[in-house]
Write an enzyme that holds these catalytic residues in place. Sequence first.
Site, PDB file in Angstrom:
ATOM      1  N   HIS A 117       8.050  -5.865   8.684  1.00 54.39           N
ATOM      2  CA  HIS A 117       7.749  -4.528   8.145  1.00 54.39           C
ATOM      3  C   HIS A 117       8.275  -3.481   9.125  1.00 54.39           C
ATOM      4  O   HIS A 117       8.348  -3.744  10.331  1.00 54.39           O
ATOM      5  CB  HIS A 117       6.224  -4.403   8.012  1.00 54.39           C
ATOM      6  CG  HIS A 117       5.784  -3.483   6.935  1.00 54.39           C
ATOM      7  ND1 HIS A 117       5.487  -2.175   7.174  1.00 54.39           N
ATOM      8  CD2 HIS A 117       5.592  -3.678   5.607  1.00 54.39           C
ATOM      9  CE1 HIS A 117       5.110  -1.602   6.046  1.00 54.39           C
ATOM     10  NE2 HIS A 117       5.169  -2.489   5.066  1.00 54.39           N
ATOM     11  N   GLU A 151      -7.311   1.011   1.622  1.00 52.70           N
ATOM     12  CA  GLU A 151      -7.016   0.601   0.246  1.00 52.70           C
ATOM     13  C   GLU A 151      -8.272   0.448  -0.622  1.00 52.70           C
ATOM     14  O   GLU A 151      -8.287   0.853  -1.786  1.00 52.70           O
ATOM     15  CB  GLU A 151      -6.222  -0.712   0.244  1.00 52.70           C
ATOM     16  CG  GLU A 151      -4.790  -0.568   0.747  1.00 52.70           C
ATOM     17  CD  GLU A 151      -4.655  -0.692   2.258  1.00 52.70           C
ATOM     18  OE1 GLU A 151      -5.688  -0.654   2.976  1.00 52.70           O
ATOM     19  OE2 GLU A 151      -3.520  -0.819   2.749  1.00 52.70           O
ATOM     20  N   HIS A 196       1.471  -6.870   7.237  1.00 52.02           N
ATOM     21  CA  HIS A 196       1.568  -5.412   7.329  1.00 52.02           C
ATOM     22  C   HIS A 196       0.218  -4.706   7.290  1.00 52.02           C
ATOM     23  O   HIS A 196       0.145  -3.484   7.359  1.00 52.02           O
ATOM     24  CB  HIS A 196       2.447  -4.863   6.196  1.00 52.02           C
ATOM     25  CG  HIS A 196       1.777  -4.920   4.841  1.00 52.02           C
ATOM     26  ND1 HIS A 196       1.073  -3.868   4.316  1.00 52.02           N
ATOM     27  CD2 HIS A 196       1.700  -5.902   3.931  1.00 52.02           C
ATOM     28  CE1 HIS A 196       0.599  -4.213   3.138  1.00 52.02           C
ATOM     29  NE2 HIS A 196       0.960  -5.442   2.875  1.00 52.02           N
ATOM     30  N   GLU A 248      -3.072  -1.914 -12.282  1.00 53.46           N
ATOM     31  CA  GLU A 248      -3.719  -2.799 -11.293  1.00 53.46           C
ATOM     32  C   GLU A 248      -5.071  -2.206 -10.869  1.00 53.46           C
ATOM     33  O   GLU A 248      -5.377  -2.070  -9.681  1.00 53.46           O
ATOM     34  CB  GLU A 248      -2.836  -3.071 -10.077  1.00 53.46           C
ATOM     35  CG  GLU A 248      -3.241  -4.303  -9.297  1.00 53.46           C
ATOM     36  CD  GLU A 248      -2.412  -4.518  -8.024  1.00 53.46           C
ATOM     37  OE1 GLU A 248      -2.567  -3.732  -7.084  1.00 53.46           O
ATOM     38  OE2 GLU A 248      -1.614  -5.459  -8.000  1.00 53.46           O
ATOM     39  N   ARG A 308      -3.201  -2.922   8.072  1.00 52.54           N
ATOM     40  CA  ARG A 308      -3.717  -2.139   9.192  1.00 52.54           C
ATOM     41  C   ARG A 308      -4.772  -2.911   9.987  1.00 52.54           C
ATOM     42  O   ARG A 308      -4.801  -2.852  11.209  1.00 52.54           O
ATOM     43  CB  ARG A 308      -4.349  -0.878   8.584  1.00 52.54           C
ATOM     44  CG  ARG A 308      -4.752   0.190   9.526  1.00 52.54           C
ATOM     45  CD  ARG A 308      -5.301   1.346   8.707  1.00 52.54           C
ATOM     46  NE  ARG A 308      -4.221   2.098   8.115  1.00 52.54           N
ATOM     47  CZ  ARG A 308      -3.834   3.291   8.558  1.00 52.54           C
ATOM     48  NH1 ARG A 308      -4.442   3.851   9.555  1.00 52.54           N
ATOM     49  NH2 ARG A 308      -2.841   3.937   7.985  1.00 52.54           N
ATOM     50  N   ASP A 361      -3.458   0.705  -4.774  1.00 49.49           N
ATOM     51  CA  ASP A 361      -4.470   1.217  -3.852  1.00 49.49           C
ATOM     52  C   ASP A 361      -3.883   1.972  -2.679  1.00 49.49           C
ATOM     53  O   ASP A 361      -4.502   2.073  -1.623  1.00 49.49           O
ATOM     54  CB  ASP A 361      -5.283   0.018  -3.329  1.00 49.49           C
ATOM     55  CG  ASP A 361      -4.385  -1.078  -2.769  1.00 49.49           C
ATOM     56  OD1 ASP A 361      -3.236  -0.772  -2.409  1.00 49.49           O
ATOM     57  OD2 ASP A 361      -4.836  -2.236  -2.692  1.00 49.49           O
TER      58      ASP A 361
HETATM   59  N1  UDP Z   1       8.731  -8.100  -0.559  1.00 49.36           N
HETATM   60  C1  UDP Z   1      10.081  -7.799  -0.554  1.00 49.36           C
HETATM   61  N2  UDP Z   1      10.772  -7.930   0.621  1.00 49.36           N
HETATM   62  C2  UDP Z   1      10.178  -8.342   1.783  1.00 49.36           C
HETATM   63  C3  UDP Z   1       8.795  -8.646   1.748  1.00 49.36           C
HETATM   64  C4  UDP Z   1       8.089  -8.513   0.576  1.00 49.36           C
HETATM   65  O1  UDP Z   1      10.656  -7.430  -1.584  1.00 49.36           O
HETATM   66  O2  UDP Z   1      10.860  -8.430   2.808  1.00 49.36           O
HETATM   67  C5  UDP Z   1       7.982  -7.896  -1.800  1.00 49.36           C
HETATM   68  C6  UDP Z   1       7.183  -9.073  -2.282  1.00 49.36           C
HETATM   69  O3  UDP Z   1       7.896  -9.795  -3.250  1.00 49.36           O
HETATM   70  C7  UDP Z   1       5.932  -8.450  -2.858  1.00 49.36           C
HETATM   71  C8  UDP Z   1       5.850  -7.091  -2.241  1.00 49.36           C
HETATM   72  O4  UDP Z   1       7.060  -6.879  -1.537  1.00 49.36           O
HETATM   73  O5  UDP Z   1       6.048  -8.238  -4.239  1.00 49.36           O
HETATM   74  C9  UDP Z   1       4.659  -7.014  -1.326  1.00 49.36           C
HETATM   75  O6  UDP Z   1       4.679  -5.866  -0.597  1.00 49.36           O
HETATM   76  P1  UDP Z   1       3.666  -5.628   0.582  1.00 49.36           P
HETATM   77  O7  UDP Z   1       3.288  -6.928   1.171  1.00 49.36           O
HETATM   78  O8  UDP Z   1       4.324  -4.597   1.461  1.00 49.36           O
HETATM   79  O9  UDP Z   1       2.441  -4.896  -0.104  1.00 49.36           O
HETATM   80  P2  UDP Z   1       1.116  -5.445  -0.791  1.00 49.36           P
HETATM   81  O10 UDP Z   1       1.502  -6.336  -1.917  1.00 49.36           O
HETATM   82  O11 UDP Z   1       0.279  -6.118   0.251  1.00 49.36           O
HETATM   83  O12 UDP Z   1       0.447  -4.191  -1.287  1.00 49.36           O
END
Ligand code: UDP
Length: 381
Positions: free
Chosen positions: A248, A138, A215, A124, A217, A102
């Site tokens: 982040h 998103e 992270h 997804e 918004r 997204d």
């Molecule tokens: N992750 C990582 N390192 C970190 C924090 C998260 O590799 O320091 C991985 C985590 O395993 C997950 C993904 O990043 O699979 C999640 O990313 P994020 O939270 O940025 O995005 P979202 O999943 O909310 O779209």
Amino acid sequence: MRPRPPLRLLFVLGTRPEVLKLGPVVRAARTDPAAFAVRVVSTGQHRDLLAAHLDYFGIALDQDLHAMRPDQDLAGLVARMVAGLDGLFARDRPDWVVVQGDTSTAFAATLSAAGWGVAVAHVEAGLRTGDLAAPFPEEANRRLIAAMARLHCAPTPAAADHLRAEGVAAERIVVTGNTALDALLHVRDAPARRGELCAPFGDLAGGRVLLVTGHRRENFGVGTQAVCAALVEALERWPDLAVVFPLHQNPQVRDPVRSALQRPVVAGRVVLCDPLDYPTFVALLGACWAVLTDSGGVQEEAPALGKPVLCTRDRTERPEGVAAGAVRLVGADPGRIVGALGDLCDPRVYAAMAVPRWLYGDGRAAWRVLAALRRCGAEPG
Ligand code: UDP
């Protein structure tokens, strides 16, 4: 009969979760060069977060559009990405563009591909909160991508239901599971290095470690401050609690967290660090006591590793975790967060949440995505 030429797949990614969730598909497609010719392009949406994750999957980019600028606003970012991708598709039209999730990268790639008559496969697909404002942008990106994609790879039956309810033809939807679990299975089965990977974070066995990420918004500003206030209160209340918080890159998260959690009263039990590479993050996830997060991917991974998740949001597009009792929505609300941490101190409550549950896939989603692409073949433009 002449053999079919390989299906030309162009993967477009730009953020960390896209690398983690498309990485297993890229890796699987590359094992069969007779069936798939693979290229990978980054929009550069979150370039700093990508390098370690691309390395993990052994992905060398074929092109980087470098669309992100310092202090870039959303409209400018999307415009730059669409312009870059338009140039790419004008020169060279793959059989399929593959996008994930997204992000604005996934939306821009879908819009541009649709304009050039290139078929889009959405990995997804079908996640919904039902609220365009949460998360923004998103939820809007998901719906817009669904309106233009030709193949919808839904991670769960509920996600497929959302797509059908919006009028997507049933034969265009395939339930694949979430490729996040493919990646998790791969990294979890790699030689056990948890101790070594976790060593820089101190003696995790000595106390209860809360792993924190944030992270979104909608949690910038007031929400981030509220989460930090909850962490300070919890650290003061429970002397055996420690926090590891990979921050982040976004200064809207980084700066307020640093100033709130580097106070002497709690600083000794708080580790603030840069974003971690994937094996280290998963090792920490495996070693921690519980997780406080607004991340989508972490809501999928932590239940599989049997780690209770307190989700700092009021609604989630991943309701399966909540329904199973693995995830609890606590908002960005100090009272609810500290209350939920208190509940987790009850061994019975903890044990009920900490049951390993593979709610989003079995580790074979990438193969199902590729099988669906093969069935579709090269679509007419
Ligand atoms: N992750 C990582 N390192 C970190 C924090 C998260 O590799 O320091 C991985 C985590 O395993 C997950 C993904 O990043 O699979 C999640 O990313 P994020 O939270 O940025 O995005 P979202 O999943 O909310 O779209």
